[in-house]
Scaffold this motif. Structure first.
Motif, short mmCIF file in Angstrom:
data_model
loop_
_atom_site.label_atom_id
_atom_site.label_comp_id
_atom_site.label_asym_id
_atom_site.label_seq_id
_atom_site.Cartn_x
_atom_site.Cartn_y
_atom_site.Cartn_z
N ASP A 1 0.85 -1.20 0.00
CA ASP A 1 0.00 0.00 0.00
C ASP A 1 0.89 1.25 0.00
OD1 ASP A 1 -1.93 1.90 0.24
OD2 ASP A 1 -2.99 0.94 1.91
N VAL A 2 1.39 1.61 -1.17
CA VAL A 2 2.27 2.76 -1.29
C VAL A 2 1.55 4.05 -0.92
CG1 VAL A 2 3.69 4.10 -2.90
CG2 VAL A 2 3.65 1.62 -3.05
N THR A 3 0.29 4.14 -1.28
CA THR A 3 -0.48 5.35 -0.99
C THR A 3 -0.57 5.59 0.51
OG1 THR A 3 -1.77 4.99 -3.00
CG2 THR A 3 -2.66 6.53 -1.37
N ALA A 4 -0.79 4.52 1.29
CA ALA A 4 -0.84 4.67 2.74
C ALA A 4 0.51 5.10 3.30
CB ALA A 4 -1.29 3.36 3.39
N ALA A 5 1.60 4.53 2.76
CA ALA A 5 2.94 4.91 3.20
C ALA A 5 3.20 6.38 2.92
CB ALA A 5 3.99 4.03 2.51
N VAL A 6 2.77 6.85 1.76
CA VAL A 6 2.95 8.26 1.40
C VAL A 6 2.16 9.15 2.34
CG1 VAL A 6 2.44 9.98 -0.37
CG2 VAL A 6 3.51 7.82 -1.00
N ARG A 7 0.95 8.72 2.67
CA ARG A 7 0.11 9.51 3.58
C ARG A 7 0.77 9.64 4.95
NH1 ARG A 7 -4.19 7.38 2.02
NH2 ARG A 7 -4.23 5.63 3.49
N LEU A 8 1.35 8.56 5.43
CA LEU A 8 2.04 8.61 6.72
C LEU A 8 3.28 9.52 6.65
CD1 LEU A 8 1.88 4.81 7.64
CD2 LEU A 8 0.79 6.68 8.92
N LEU A 9 4.08 9.38 5.60
CA LEU A 9 5.32 10.14 5.49
C LEU A 9 5.08 11.62 5.22
CD1 LEU A 9 7.50 7.60 3.49
CD2 LEU A 9 7.94 8.44 5.80
N SER A 10 3.90 11.96 4.74
CA SER A 10 3.61 13.38 4.49
C SER A 10 3.63 14.19 5.78
CB SER A 10 2.24 13.52 3.81
OG SER A 10 2.28 12.95 2.51
N ALA A 11 3.46 13.52 6.91
CA ALA A 11 3.55 14.22 8.20
C ALA A 11 5.01 14.48 8.59
CB ALA A 11 2.87 13.40 9.29
N ALA A 12 5.95 13.84 7.92
CA ALA A 12 7.38 14.04 8.17
C ALA A 12 8.06 14.24 6.82
CB ALA A 12 7.97 12.84 8.91
N PRO A 13 7.96 15.43 6.24
CA PRO A 13 8.40 15.65 4.85
C PRO A 13 9.86 15.29 4.59
CG PRO A 13 7.08 17.50 5.61
CD PRO A 13 7.33 16.64 6.81
N GLY A 14 10.72 15.50 5.58
CA GLY A 14 12.12 15.14 5.37
C GLY A 14 12.29 13.66 5.10
N ARG A 15 11.58 12.85 5.86
CA ARG A 15 11.65 11.40 5.66
C ARG A 15 11.00 11.00 4.34
NH1 ARG A 15 10.34 8.71 11.61
NH2 ARG A 15 11.75 10.06 12.82
N LEU A 16 9.95 11.71 3.97
CA LEU A 16 9.30 11.43 2.69
C LEU A 16 10.30 11.63 1.55
CD1 LEU A 16 6.83 10.96 0.81
CD2 LEU A 16 6.41 13.43 0.97
N PHE A 17 11.03 12.73 1.58
CA PHE A 17 11.96 13.01 0.49
C PHE A 17 13.13 12.02 0.47
CE2 PHE A 17 9.50 16.57 -0.45
CZ PHE A 17 9.93 17.12 -1.63
N ARG A 18 13.58 11.61 1.63
CA ARG A 18 14.67 10.62 1.66
C ARG A 18 14.20 9.26 1.14
NH1 ARG A 18 15.59 13.51 6.62
NH2 ARG A 18 17.63 14.57 6.61
N ALA A 19 12.89 9.03 1.18
CA ALA A 19 12.36 7.74 0.74
C ALA A 19 11.78 7.78 -0.67
CB ALA A 19 11.26 7.28 1.72
N LEU A 20 11.91 8.89 -1.38
CA LEU A 20 11.26 9.03 -2.68
C LEU A 20 11.66 7.96 -3.67
CD1 LEU A 20 11.20 12.90 -3.30
CD2 LEU A 20 9.24 11.36 -2.96
N ASP A 21 12.95 7.68 -3.76
CA ASP A 21 13.42 6.67 -4.71
C ASP A 21 12.78 5.32 -4.41
OD1 ASP A 21 15.09 4.67 -6.08
OD2 ASP A 21 16.40 6.36 -6.53
N ARG A 22 12.78 4.93 -3.16
CA ARG A 22 12.20 3.64 -2.78
C ARG A 22 10.71 3.61 -3.06
NH1 ARG A 22 11.58 1.13 3.31
NH2 ARG A 22 10.84 -0.93 2.67
N LEU A 23 10.03 4.71 -2.75
CA LEU A 23 8.59 4.76 -2.97
C LEU A 23 8.25 4.62 -4.46
CD1 LEU A 23 7.63 7.64 -0.51
CD2 LEU A 23 7.08 5.21 -0.24
N LEU A 24 9.01 5.30 -5.30
CA LEU A 24 8.74 5.21 -6.74
C LEU A 24 9.00 3.80 -7.26
CD1 LEU A 24 10.20 8.61 -8.01
CD2 LEU A 24 7.80 7.91 -8.00
N ARG A 25 10.03 3.15 -6.71
CA ARG A 25 10.31 1.78 -7.15
C ARG A 25 9.25 0.81 -6.67
NH1 ARG A 25 14.81 0.24 -4.56
NH2 ARG A 25 15.42 2.24 -3.66
N ALA A 26 8.57 1.17 -5.58
CA ALA A 26 7.54 0.27 -5.02
C ALA A 26 6.19 0.43 -5.71
CB ALA A 26 7.39 0.52 -3.52
N CYS A 27 6.05 1.48 -6.52
CA CYS A 27 4.76 1.74 -7.16
C CYS A 27 4.42 0.65 -8.18
CB CYS A 27 4.77 3.10 -7.86
SG CYS A 27 4.83 4.49 -6.72
#
Length: 717
Positions: free
Chosen positions: A332-358
């Motif tokens: 559930d990438v969308t749920a992970a993105v929703r959670l990380l949106s509360a911590a933008p720094g962590r979201l940006f550090r995880a962008l590559d992984r999130l895109l690969r998980a889509c």
């Protein structure tokens, strides 16, 4: 401290007088070590009493001499170096012959030779200076001055108190982590400014820990907003590692300190209960800290006790990272993105992984939309780090190499096995990052740029540089102008015999070994080694001399190996550098006016790789700054044994595209009223934003100036 960090000379407090003669003497003494007073600084000193000028000189001369590495005596093993350096085998043979003639050494030498071994360290002549430093000086002609000699200008500053305050605010409020020396200096400055002005924000956690230690000592209020801030402060109070990269042995804290730490923890959690589990990988340090703070003895701070209960596993508090992993594990990438949106720094550090998980276009759109929506809440350093990551990220084809460098400067290269990123997603993210960074950059007005600074890498990490003179961040590229390139290393052991070896490895365009210079190869086409020194109770130096037009190969990689004894973090002092000279300048093996780089050698590895030299297609050489360490062997590290590892690491470093000053000046240029590439001529008579390697004289007082000493100021908050 102000001079070291800013090359500004604070206005001395002293009576007016006729100090012109003393000021010119001071200027001449500075020039002998490659420094000079600006015209305005010379004029200011000339208007003070001679006694005041002499007091200033007595403080500043030792400071700049140490910056250039001229505060110690650089003796060379071969007194005539670089002339008359013998062939290696001939030299060893001569040492053996002299040992056989020595009654005290003959028996041991014969015993080793009969076993087919040459024990160099047992030969009386080998590895120990055979002449004094004064004898070395007498054997060399004076250095002939040349237009290419380094001249670092000291500019006038304000009153000392104002300069100290400005330096404190600049270091404390830095948007990028500081190096070891700067962090130590920040601690000293914070002790003097605990009750004074403070920066609007202290974004770097390590800086905040150092400032909080000084504030706690001074009885000022603490600056805390996460539970990890308290852990870092405890590390600082224990003289440990505030970066949390290495374990800290917590000392026994006095009761007032324990109360302050517990009260701080309690206030953080009370204000934001979600931060209760916000300590990620630091659960064990928190458990050990709890044993020192005794939270059960202080019921008035129940939230602090809850932190340690979570660390011990006695209470459940799912962390953000844990919930994100759970969502990704379920696809559930969308749920992970929703959670990380509360911590933008962590979201940006995880962008590559999130895109690969889509798995779907809808999920990819959720990732990109979240990044665009939260970019305004991410630090400038993270934005630029992600930008650098993306420009090195392939979008098609097979993987090549990835280079990893940890906080300690240890590097490793591996194959890139990640699938490529979709070109459209990569391009959209890069555009969003550039737009956000551009929005935060100040309006430069008239932007005046020294072209020599454009290929300097942005200092996105304090561990990407070392303290010293002329040091640039890892990944920077700078031209090398001169006929003779001379490396030097100096070390002084602390408690046991220590042998550091200076070597230079020459590689071809395919990163294959061409040759090397070291104690096992004293002469090579185009170069000479000054000889092996095997102990340094009073300090020792080694040199390598290279005639650049004769060097074979495309790369020169100087390295410093710990052959035996103390490492770089244990010795009393150790530093590396290089000089550039014209062919006919003569002079001593070490001449401070010709020093282009002097960099402290610090790090846990046993092999140091400060920088490399690259020959371009036009035959001109450039320096590529590495600041890397190899773990190496506990003993007997040699260039012959690690050349494959060095070549692999160098290839990864050379092929990586770092984000440079050019990127930010391009963004700033879009908003500038005028953009001018400075040609070294006269500067405008109106305020400008100047970005270059050195501050030119004559700039308007209202100008904003960015040079390597404050390059971190370019990185937006």
């Amino acid at each position: 401290m102000v001079v070291r960090h800013t090359f500004r000379l604070p206005t001395p407090a002293g009576p007016a007088g006729n100090g012109e003669a003393a000021a010119r003497q001071f200027d001449a003494a500075l020039m002998s070590v490659g420094f000079k007073l600006s015209a305005e600084a010379l004029e200011r000193l000339s208007g003070l009493s001679s006694r005041t000028v002499h007091e200033v000189a007595a403080r500043i001369l030792p400071t700049v001499r140490e910056l250039a590495g001229d505060h110690v005596r650089h003796n060379a093993y071969f007194i005539d170096f670089p002339a008359n350096v013998p062939d290696t085998v001939y030299f060893w043979t001569r040492c053996i012959i002299e040992a056989l003639a020595d009654e005290d050494a003959r028996e041991h030498t014969l015993a080793r030779l009969s076993a087919g071994v040459v024990d160099l360290l047992a030969l009386p002549r080998y590895g120990r200076y055979q002449h004094t430093y004064d004898e070395l000086l007498a054997a060399h002609d004076e250095l002939i001055a040349a237009a290419g000699d380094r001249l670092t200008v000291l500019h006038p500053g304000g009153a000392l108190e104002d300069e100290v305050t400005a330096l404190y605010l600049a270091l404390a409020g830095s948007a990028t982590p500081l190096g070891e020396e700067a962090l130590r200096d920040l601690g000293d400055l914070a002790g003097h400014r605990a009750h004074g002005p403070r920066p609007e924000a202290i974004p770097v956690r390590e800086n905040r820990a150092v400032v909080n230690r000084a504030r706690l000592d001074a009885g000022a209020d603490l600056l805390l907003d996460t539970v990890t801030d308290v852990l870092r402060l405890a590390c600082a109070l224990s003289d440990g590692d505030v970066t949390l990269a290495r374990p800290t042995r917590f000392r026994t804290f006095p009761r007032p300190v324990r109360r302050a730490l517990l009260a701080g923890l309690d206030a953080v959690v009370a204000a934001a209960p979600a931060k209760l589990a916000d300590f990620g990988a630091h659960r064990e340090p928190f458990k050990r800290l709890g044993e020192r703070l005794h939270p059960h003895e202080h019921p008035r701070w129940p939230h602090a006790a809850e932190v340690f209960a979570v660390a011990r596993g006695e209470r459940a508090a799912p962390s953000l990272d844990g919930r994100v992993e759970e969502a990704l594990g379920a696809g559930d990438v969308t749920a992970a993105v929703r959670l990380l949106s509360a911590a933008p720094g962590r979201l940006f550090r995880a962008l590559d992984r999130l895109l690969r998980a889509c798995a779907t276009e809808e999920q990819r759109e959720a990732v990109l939309a979240a990044a665009e929506a939260t970019a305004g809440r991410v630090s400038g350093r993270v934005l630029l780090s992600v930008r650098e990551h993306l420009q090195n990220r392939r979008t098609e084809g097979a993987g090549e190499r990835r280079i990893f460098v940890n906080r300690a400067g240890r590097g490793r290269v591996t194959a890139d096995t990640r699938p490529p990123l979709p070109p459209a997603a990569r391009g959209r993210l890069i555009a969003a990052l550039d737009a956000e960074v551009s929005r935060r950059l100040p309006d430069p007005g008239h932007l005046l740029i020294d072209p020599a600074v454009l290929d300097v890498a942005l200092p996105l990490s304090g561990n990407a540089t070392s303290a010293g003179l002329g040091v640039l961040p890892r990944g920077s590229l700078s031209p090398v102008d001169g006929e003779l390139l001379r490396f030097f290393v100096y070390w002084r052991q602390r408690g046991r015999r220590t042998d550091l070896d200076l070597s230079a490895l020459m590689l071809d365009e395919s990163y294959e070994t061409v040759s090397w210079l070291s104690y096992t190869s004293l002469t090579e086409i185009g170069g000479e080694h000054s000889g092996d020194v095997t102990e340094a109770p009073e300090g020792a130096s080694e040199f390598i001399n290279l005639r650049l037009d004769e060097v074979r190969g495309a790369f020169i990689v100087p390295q410093v190996d710990v052959y035996s004894g103390e490492g770089f973090e244990q010795v009393e002092e150790s530093f590396f550098g290089f000089m550039l000279r014209d062919g006919e300048q003569a002079g001593r093996p070490f001449e401070p006016r010709t020093v282009r780089l002097k960099s402290d050698l610090r790090g846990p590895g046993r092999v140091a790789l400060p920088l490399a030299f690259l020959r371009g297609a036009d035959g001109r050489w450039s320096a590529k700054w590495l600041h890397l360490h190899l773990t190496g062997m506990p003993e007997a590290n040699r260039v012959e044994e690690n050349r494959l590892s060095v070549a692999t690491l160098l290839r990864g470093a050379v092929e990586r595209e770092h984000l440079t000053v050019r990127h930010l000046t391009d963004l700033m240029g879009r908003r500038a009223t005028t953009v001018t590439l400075w040609d070294g001529a006269a500067v405008p008579d109106r305020p400008v934003t100047f970005i270059g390697l050195e501050r030119p004289e004559g700039l308007h007082p209202a100008s904003r100036v960015v040079t390597p000493v404050n390059l971190r100021d370019l990185v937006p908050a």
